[in-house]
Structures are given as C-alpha cells and as structure tokens.
Design a protein around this motif. Structure first.
Motif, PDB file in Angstrom:
ATOM      1  N   THR A  26       0.019   9.237  -9.581  1.00  0.00           N
ATOM      2  CA  THR A  26      -0.591   8.767  -8.332  1.00  0.00           C
ATOM      3  C   THR A  26       0.278   7.764  -7.579  1.00  0.00           C
ATOM      4  O   THR A  26       0.045   7.518  -6.399  1.00  0.00           O
ATOM      5  CB  THR A  26      -1.960   8.121  -8.613  1.00  0.00           C
ATOM      6  OG1 THR A  26      -1.780   6.952  -9.443  1.00  0.00           O
ATOM      7  CG2 THR A  26      -2.876   9.108  -9.323  1.00  0.00           C
ATOM      8  N   GLY A  27       1.232   7.171  -8.270  1.00  0.00           N
ATOM      9  CA  GLY A  27       2.076   6.172  -7.618  1.00  0.00           C
ATOM     10  C   GLY A  27       1.427   4.815  -7.487  1.00  0.00           C
ATOM     11  O   GLY A  27       1.943   3.937  -6.783  1.00  0.00           O
ATOM     12  N   LYS A  28       0.299   4.584  -8.181  1.00  0.00           N
ATOM     13  CA  LYS A  28      -0.370   3.288  -8.122  1.00  0.00           C
ATOM     14  C   LYS A  28      -1.102   3.028  -9.431  1.00  0.00           C
ATOM     15  O   LYS A  28      -1.366   3.950 -10.205  1.00  0.00           O
ATOM     16  CB  LYS A  28      -1.361   3.242  -6.956  1.00  0.00           C
ATOM     17  CG  LYS A  28      -2.432   4.323  -7.005  1.00  0.00           C
ATOM     18  CD  LYS A  28      -3.326   4.264  -5.792  1.00  0.00           C
ATOM     19  CE  LYS A  28      -4.382   5.383  -5.832  1.00  0.00           C
ATOM     20  NZ  LYS A  28      -5.249   5.345  -4.645  1.00  0.00           N
ATOM     21  N   PHE A  29      -1.404   1.762  -9.669  1.00  0.00           N
ATOM     22  CA  PHE A  29      -2.093   1.387 -10.898  1.00  0.00           C
ATOM     23  C   PHE A  29      -3.554   1.830 -10.840  1.00  0.00           C
ATOM     24  O   PHE A  29      -4.253   1.598  -9.857  1.00  0.00           O
ATOM     25  CB  PHE A  29      -2.026  -0.126 -11.108  1.00  0.00           C
ATOM     26  CG  PHE A  29      -2.866  -0.605 -12.265  1.00  0.00           C
ATOM     27  CD1 PHE A  29      -2.380  -0.527 -13.553  1.00  0.00           C
ATOM     28  CD2 PHE A  29      -4.141  -1.108 -12.047  1.00  0.00           C
ATOM     29  CE1 PHE A  29      -3.148  -0.957 -14.635  1.00  0.00           C
ATOM     30  CE2 PHE A  29      -4.911  -1.550 -13.116  1.00  0.00           C
ATOM     31  CZ  PHE A  29      -4.407  -1.464 -14.410  1.00  0.00           C
ATOM     32  N   VAL A  30      -3.992   2.480 -11.905  1.00  0.00           N
ATOM     33  CA  VAL A  30      -5.387   2.892 -12.036  1.00  0.00           C
ATOM     34  C   VAL A  30      -5.856   2.528 -13.435  1.00  0.00           C
ATOM     35  O   VAL A  30      -5.210   2.883 -14.422  1.00  0.00           O
ATOM     36  CB  VAL A  30      -5.564   4.415 -11.819  1.00  0.00           C
ATOM     37  CG1 VAL A  30      -7.040   4.799 -11.982  1.00  0.00           C
ATOM     38  CG2 VAL A  30      -5.064   4.829 -10.442  1.00  0.00           C
ATOM     39  N   ASN A  31      -6.960   1.791 -13.505  1.00  0.00           N
ATOM     40  CA  ASN A  31      -7.520   1.432 -14.806  1.00  0.00           C
ATOM     41  C   ASN A  31      -8.179   2.657 -15.411  1.00  0.00           C
ATOM     42  O   ASN A  31      -9.380   2.867 -15.293  1.00  0.00           O
ATOM     43  CB  ASN A  31      -8.529   0.293 -14.665  1.00  0.00           C
ATOM     44  CG  ASN A  31      -9.096  -0.127 -16.020  1.00  0.00           C
ATOM     45  OD1 ASN A  31      -8.658   0.340 -17.070  1.00  0.00           O
ATOM     46  ND2 ASN A  31     -10.078  -1.005 -15.991  1.00  0.00           N
TER      47      ASN A  31
END
Length: 269
Positions: free
Chosen positions: A33-38
């Motif tokens: 996704t190119g971003k931090f996801v918990n």
C-alpha cells in the motif's frame, strides 16, 4: 508431563511470535500500500494467529527438523489447517470474513489457497531451522523473574485488547445494520414517491428528483453522523482489513467503508 510442556511452550513462545507476526503483516501491507497500516485483528502490535501457528510448529515439527521435505510438507498442512479453521471460526463468530483468497487459484472456500500455503510451508522451515533456535537461546540467557513479569503483563494486555475489539466489532455490526435500514428506507421512499407521482405527467419527474435528493441527503446525514461517532478502533478495523466481507451486510459494509474514507479525507482538510 506432556501437558505441562505444551502449556509452558505456549505461554513462553506465543507472545514473541504474535509480535513478530504482526511485524511481518505490517511490512507486507506497507510494501503493497505504500503506507503504514496496523494490520491485525487486535489493536495492539500482535497477530494471535501467528502465535498459535508458531507454537504448533514448535510442538509438532521439532522432531522432524532434520527431514527438510517432511518438515516443509508438515508446515504446509499445519499452517493451512490453522488458517482454514481460524478463518471459519472468526467468520461464524463475527459474521465477517477477514481475509478472502477466492480470487486466487486452488483455494478452498476462500480461506486458504495454494500460494500462501506454500509460503507458510517455507515460513515453517525458516522458523524451525533458524528463528526458533535463536529465540530459545535468547530466552535461556534472560533472568526468569523479569521474563515472567513481562509475559504476565503481555497476557493481561492481550485479554483487555480482545475484550475491547470484540465490543468494537459488535458496534460495527450494529452500524452496518443501521446503514442497511437507512438504505432500505430510501429505496422504499423512492418507490412510494414514484407511485404517487406517476399519475401526474406535468412536473412529476422534477418533483420526484427533488424528493429523492432530499431522501438521499437524509441518508448521507445519518451515515455521516455514524462516522462522526465512529470509534477509533472500528475505524482501524476498516483500514486494517480493506478486503473484509460481511456475511449478510456486504453492501452496507462497502458503503460504510467508502463513507469513512470520504469523512476521513474531509476531516483532514
């Protein structure tokens, strides 16, 4: 005794691998996704299914650690069964499918597929041959009392997290039912307006469009109200499982997810 060995193995290694599994999921999601996801069912930095899987690997695979083909095959079977049973149980408990491999070839019920089963097989070999010996050696050199205290705190936090998450999912299901009912009311209202205005040739279409817009605006207001009161935990669940599917409220879940993204974007401005 065997039972004591199983309990001790679980209590000792479950926390470590649940945290490591969470790290793996976050890295995988971040790359995609190119971003931090918990990523994870719970709010904390843990993925319990990885902890369960690692403990099963340790208990059942250590005796065959020197037989690589058998070790790989057993890892595939254990991990696939865990993912299949875990996915099925979670869906029955919470009426949602948290992961879905239906689009993958050679899948079973969308819960497991050949590609990921083979990946879990490799992971099992890597864990038994490389990771587990390192973790076991580290724990051997740590003082018993501090480790016991840390593990005890971990399980207290985990229990609290499970309770909070279950309550949040129950509220999410309630919100989905509300969205479904609001959408049904809009459809019913539109149909009623169409019937009542059908006999009037002049201005019928314009009146219908106006009333339909009013009804749609009402629905939008109600859903935005849900979003405004959307708890952080429920919002995180929607982000963490973008492909999750609800058993009965599929359209409502998609609507709520889209509305949440719109609301989030609006709040940032």
């Amino acid at each position: 005794m065997l039972s004591e060995h199983i309990v001790l193995t679980f209590l000792t290694y479950f926390p470590a691998y649940a945290v490591l599994g969470w790290c793996l999921e976050v890295i995988y999601a971040s790359v995609n996704t190119g971003k931090f996801v918990n990523r994870g069912f719970l709010n904390g930095a843990v993925c319990p299914i990885y902890g369960f899987g690692a403990v099963l690997f340790i208990l059942f695979l250590k005796p065959i650690a020197d037989n690589l083909p058998l070790l790989f095959l057993a890892s595939v079977i254990i991990a696939s069964l865990l993912e299949l049973v875990g996915g099925y149980v979670l869906e029955k408990l919470f009426h949602m499918r948290w992961w879905d491999y239906s689009q993958e070839p050679f899948n079973i019920g969308g819960f497991i597929c050949l590609k990921f089963s083979l990946m879990w097989g490799l992971a099992g070999v890597f864990l038994i041959k490389i990771i587990q010996p390192i973790i076991a050696k580290i724990l051997e050199h740590l003082p018993t009392l501090p480790v016991t205290i840390v593990i005890s705190i971990f399980y207290l936090i985990l229990l609290t997290d499970v309770i909070i998450t279950v309550i949040a999912i129950a509220h999410l299901n309630r919100d989905l039912q509300q969205v479904h009912e609001l959408s049904r009311m809009i459809r019913r209202g539109s149909d009623t307006l169409a019937e009542n205005l059908g006999n009037f040739a002049v201005d019928a279409s314009e009146k219908f469009d106006n009333h339909k817009d009013e009804l749609t605006e009402t629905l939008t207001t109600e859903i935005e109200s849900l979003m405004a009161h959307q708890k952080r935990i429920r919002a995180r669940i929607l982000r963490a499982f973008p492909n999750a599917k609800h058993q009965t409220e599929k359209k409502a879940l998609e609507s709520l997810r889209k509305r949440y993204e719109t609301y989030k974007t609006f709040k940032k401005k």
